[in-house]
Scaffold this active site. Structure first.
Site, PDB file in Angstrom:
ATOM      1  N   ASN A   9     -28.977 -30.402  36.478  1.00 14.45           N
ATOM      2  CA  ASN A   9     -28.315 -31.048  37.610  1.00 14.45           C
ATOM      3  C   ASN A   9     -29.130 -30.729  38.856  1.00 14.45           C
ATOM      4  O   ASN A   9     -29.082 -29.613  39.363  1.00 14.45           O
ATOM      5  CB  ASN A   9     -26.887 -30.505  37.752  1.00 14.45           C
ATOM      6  CG  ASN A   9     -26.208 -31.026  38.999  1.00 14.45           C
ATOM      7  OD1 ASN A   9     -26.641 -32.019  39.577  1.00 14.45           O
ATOM      8  ND2 ASN A   9     -25.146 -30.349  39.422  1.00 14.45           N
ATOM      9  N   TRP A  10     -29.876 -31.736  39.308  1.00 14.93           N
ATOM     10  CA  TRP A  10     -30.764 -31.488  40.457  1.00 14.93           C
ATOM     11  C   TRP A  10     -30.045 -31.611  41.792  1.00 14.93           C
ATOM     12  O   TRP A  10     -30.664 -31.398  42.848  1.00 14.93           O
ATOM     13  CB  TRP A  10     -31.955 -32.455  40.399  1.00 14.93           C
ATOM     14  CG  TRP A  10     -32.945 -32.104  39.325  1.00 14.93           C
ATOM     15  CD1 TRP A  10     -32.993 -30.946  38.597  1.00 14.93           C
ATOM     16  CD2 TRP A  10     -34.034 -32.906  38.853  1.00 14.93           C
ATOM     17  NE1 TRP A  10     -34.041 -30.974  37.707  1.00 14.93           N
ATOM     18  CE2 TRP A  10     -34.699 -32.172  37.842  1.00 14.93           C
ATOM     19  CE3 TRP A  10     -34.514 -34.170  39.178  1.00 14.93           C
ATOM     20  CZ2 TRP A  10     -35.816 -32.670  37.166  1.00 14.93           C
ATOM     21  CZ3 TRP A  10     -35.621 -34.665  38.508  1.00 14.93           C
ATOM     22  CH2 TRP A  10     -36.269 -33.920  37.509  1.00 14.93           C
ATOM     23  N   LYS A  11     -28.807 -32.000  41.768  1.00 12.55           N
ATOM     24  CA  LYS A  11     -28.046 -32.144  43.022  1.00 12.55           C
ATOM     25  C   LYS A  11     -28.846 -33.008  44.009  1.00 12.55           C
ATOM     26  O   LYS A  11     -29.429 -33.991  43.604  1.00 12.55           O
ATOM     27  CB  LYS A  11     -27.708 -30.762  43.588  1.00 12.55           C
ATOM     28  CG  LYS A  11     -27.125 -29.837  42.522  1.00 12.55           C
ATOM     29  CD  LYS A  11     -26.573 -28.569  43.079  1.00 12.55           C
ATOM     30  CE  LYS A  11     -26.099 -27.698  41.924  1.00 12.55           C
ATOM     31  NZ  LYS A  11     -25.303 -26.570  42.355  1.00 12.55           N
ATOM     32  N   HIS A  95     -18.140 -32.420  39.096  1.00 11.13           N
ATOM     33  CA  HIS A  95     -18.794 -31.148  39.442  1.00 11.13           C
ATOM     34  C   HIS A  95     -17.974 -30.473  40.550  1.00 11.13           C
ATOM     35  O   HIS A  95     -17.379 -31.153  41.394  1.00 11.13           O
ATOM     36  CB  HIS A  95     -20.218 -31.413  39.923  1.00 11.13           C
ATOM     37  CG  HIS A  95     -21.022 -30.174  40.091  1.00 11.13           C
ATOM     38  ND1 HIS A  95     -20.924 -29.390  41.217  1.00 11.13           N
ATOM     39  CD2 HIS A  95     -21.892 -29.549  39.269  1.00 11.13           C
ATOM     40  CE1 HIS A  95     -21.730 -28.349  41.074  1.00 11.13           C
ATOM     41  NE2 HIS A  95     -22.330 -28.422  39.904  1.00 11.13           N
ATOM     42  N   GLU A  97     -18.793 -29.175  43.209  1.00  5.92           N
ATOM     43  CA  GLU A  97     -19.160 -29.606  44.573  1.00  5.92           C
ATOM     44  C   GLU A  97     -18.506 -30.938  44.919  1.00  5.92           C
ATOM     45  O   GLU A  97     -18.125 -31.183  46.059  1.00  5.92           O
ATOM     46  CB  GLU A  97     -20.692 -29.674  44.701  1.00  5.92           C
ATOM     47  CG  GLU A  97     -21.288 -28.277  44.754  1.00  5.92           C
ATOM     48  CD  GLU A  97     -22.687 -28.156  44.185  1.00  5.92           C
ATOM     49  OE1 GLU A  97     -23.381 -29.174  44.037  1.00  5.92           O
ATOM     50  OE2 GLU A  97     -23.080 -27.016  43.866  1.00  5.92           O
ATOM     51  N   GLU A 167     -17.774 -24.428  34.235  1.00  9.89           N
ATOM     52  CA  GLU A 167     -18.586 -23.888  35.327  1.00  9.89           C
ATOM     53  C   GLU A 167     -17.700 -23.108  36.284  1.00  9.89           C
ATOM     54  O   GLU A 167     -17.127 -23.693  37.223  1.00  9.89           O
ATOM     55  CB  GLU A 167     -19.269 -25.022  36.088  1.00  9.89           C
ATOM     56  CG  GLU A 167     -20.236 -25.839  35.260  1.00  9.89           C
ATOM     57  CD  GLU A 167     -21.300 -26.467  36.133  1.00  9.89           C
ATOM     58  OE1 GLU A 167     -22.477 -26.218  35.867  1.00  9.89           O
ATOM     59  OE2 GLU A 167     -20.962 -27.155  37.105  1.00  9.89           O
ATOM     60  N   GLY A 173     -24.709 -21.236  41.644  1.00 15.20           N
ATOM     61  CA  GLY A 173     -25.641 -21.047  42.752  1.00 15.20           C
ATOM     62  C   GLY A 173     -25.564 -19.681  43.397  1.00 15.20           C
ATOM     63  O   GLY A 173     -26.118 -19.459  44.468  1.00 15.20           O
ATOM     64  N   SER A 212     -25.472 -20.272  37.243  1.00 14.60           N
ATOM     65  CA  SER A 212     -26.594 -19.339  37.296  1.00 14.60           C
ATOM     66  C   SER A 212     -27.218 -19.060  35.924  1.00 14.60           C
ATOM     67  O   SER A 212     -27.597 -17.931  35.620  1.00 14.60           O
ATOM     68  CB  SER A 212     -26.171 -18.032  37.986  1.00 14.60           C
ATOM     69  OG  SER A 212     -25.775 -18.295  39.325  1.00 14.60           O
ATOM     70  N   GLY A 233     -28.372 -25.744  37.349  1.00 15.73           N
ATOM     71  CA  GLY A 233     -28.724 -26.205  38.683  1.00 15.73           C
ATOM     72  C   GLY A 233     -30.075 -25.649  39.107  1.00 15.73           C
ATOM     73  O   GLY A 233     -31.129 -26.158  38.726  1.00 15.73           O
TER      74      GLY A 233
HETATM   75  C1  PEP Z   1     -24.527 -26.450  38.745  1.00 14.75           C
HETATM   76  O1  PEP Z   1     -24.688 -26.876  39.866  1.00 14.75           O
HETATM   77  O2  PEP Z   1     -23.972 -27.162  37.896  1.00 14.75           O
HETATM   78  C2  PEP Z   1     -25.001 -25.109  38.449  1.00 14.75           C
HETATM   79  C3  PEP Z   1     -24.584 -24.532  37.363  1.00 14.75           C
HETATM   80  O3  PEP Z   1     -25.840 -24.554  39.387  1.00 14.75           O
HETATM   81  P1  PEP Z   1     -26.641 -23.149  39.207  1.00 14.75           P
HETATM   82  O4  PEP Z   1     -27.279 -23.183  37.838  1.00 14.75           O
HETATM   83  O5  PEP Z   1     -27.645 -23.151  40.303  1.00 14.75           O
HETATM   84  O6  PEP Z   1     -25.627 -22.057  39.310  1.00 14.75           O
END
Ligand code: PEP
Length: 251
Positions: A9-11, A95, A97, A167, A173, A212, A233
């Site tokens: 997931n590149w956001k 997600h 976010e 998640e 993040g 993470s 992410g």
């Molecule tokens: C995500 O945004 O779905 C995610 C898991 O981010 P990260 O791996 O950076 O925690």
């Protein structure tokens, strides 16, 4: 045996040119994409260019959101058919976010999931508790409610097309990964809820862990019996790092 699904997931990162450069570096690094679903979700604006780079490879294209309607007066939104036309086979939905920053509800996620499935694409449905909810010992109740509401419109016949992504918000993040035991507890609870909703199909539904995930923790996480892949992410933004995650070896 559930086939692992690993998604990036590149956001709101990477232009079309940057996404194409990533693909050219990443594709030769991936050893065994044939045994796994490997999925890249760039911003909308990079879908077409990245789709061209991925054509003929085993790596699939995903969007990070969609509108549930086929078309209409929805300024700024994108329909599933438009994503399919660009070669998208997956859509990330709900997600945290989107839920926390843009007010997306589980009912909306459920409508979107049904639209994605009806168009022949596959949804990755995200859910997970906040730190406050975990500290109040409400995790299992929260994710039970989220899974019921977010999949309410999913037809039974399409259940195995859905991928769930657990998640925990406190792990996204932050560098604070759930331990394999904490993640497994949530995944097992989610699978029980899926069994109540979909019966035996629950054993085939893949549940990704996200929060993470890094090259140095993926092998331990993937060794858990109910963890069937990862939604990544930050560590998916560099080809070397994401390729190492894709080539995980459970231990
Ligand atoms: C995500 O945004 O779905 C995610 C898991 O981010 P990260 O791996 O950076 O925690």
């Amino acid at each position: 045996m559930r086939r692992p699904a690993i998604a990036a997931n590149w956001k709101m990162h990477k232009s079309a040119a940057e996404a194409a450069a990533f693909a050219r570096d990443f594709l030769p690094r991936v050893k065994d994409a044939g045994e796994k679903d490997v999925i890249l979700a760039p911003p909308f604006t990079a879908l077409a260019r990245l789709g061209e780079e991925l054509a003929g490879s085993r790596v699939a294209l995903a969007a990070q959101n969609v509108h549930a309607a086929e078309k209409g007066a929805f300024t700024g939104e994108v329909a599933v058919g438009m994503l399919a036309e660009l070669g998208c086979r997956w859509v990330i939905l709900g997600h945290s976010e989107r839920r926390t920053l843009f007010g997306e509800t589980s009912a909306q996620v459920s409508e979107k999931a049904a639209a994605v499935l009806a168009a022949g694409l596959r949804p990755i449905v995200c859910l997970g508790e906040s730190l406050e909810e975990r500290e109040a010992n409400r995790t299992l109740d929260v994710i039970a409610r989220q899974v019921a509401e977010s999949l309410a419109d999913v037809p039974d016949a399409s259940a195995t097309e859905v991928v769930l992504a657990y998640e925990p918000i406190w792990a996204i993040g932050t560098g604070r990964t759930a331990t394999p035991a904490i993640a497994q507890e949530a995944h097992a609870a989610l699978r029980e809820r899926l069994a109540e909703r979909f019966g035996a199909a629950a054993a085939e539904i893949r549940i990704q862990y996200g929060g993470s995930v890094k090259p140095d923790n993926v092998d331990d996480l993937m060794a858990q019996p109910d963890i069937d892949g990862a939604l990544v992410g930050g560590a998916s933004l560099e080809p070397e790092s994401f390729a190492r995650i894709v080539d995980f070896e459970p231990r």
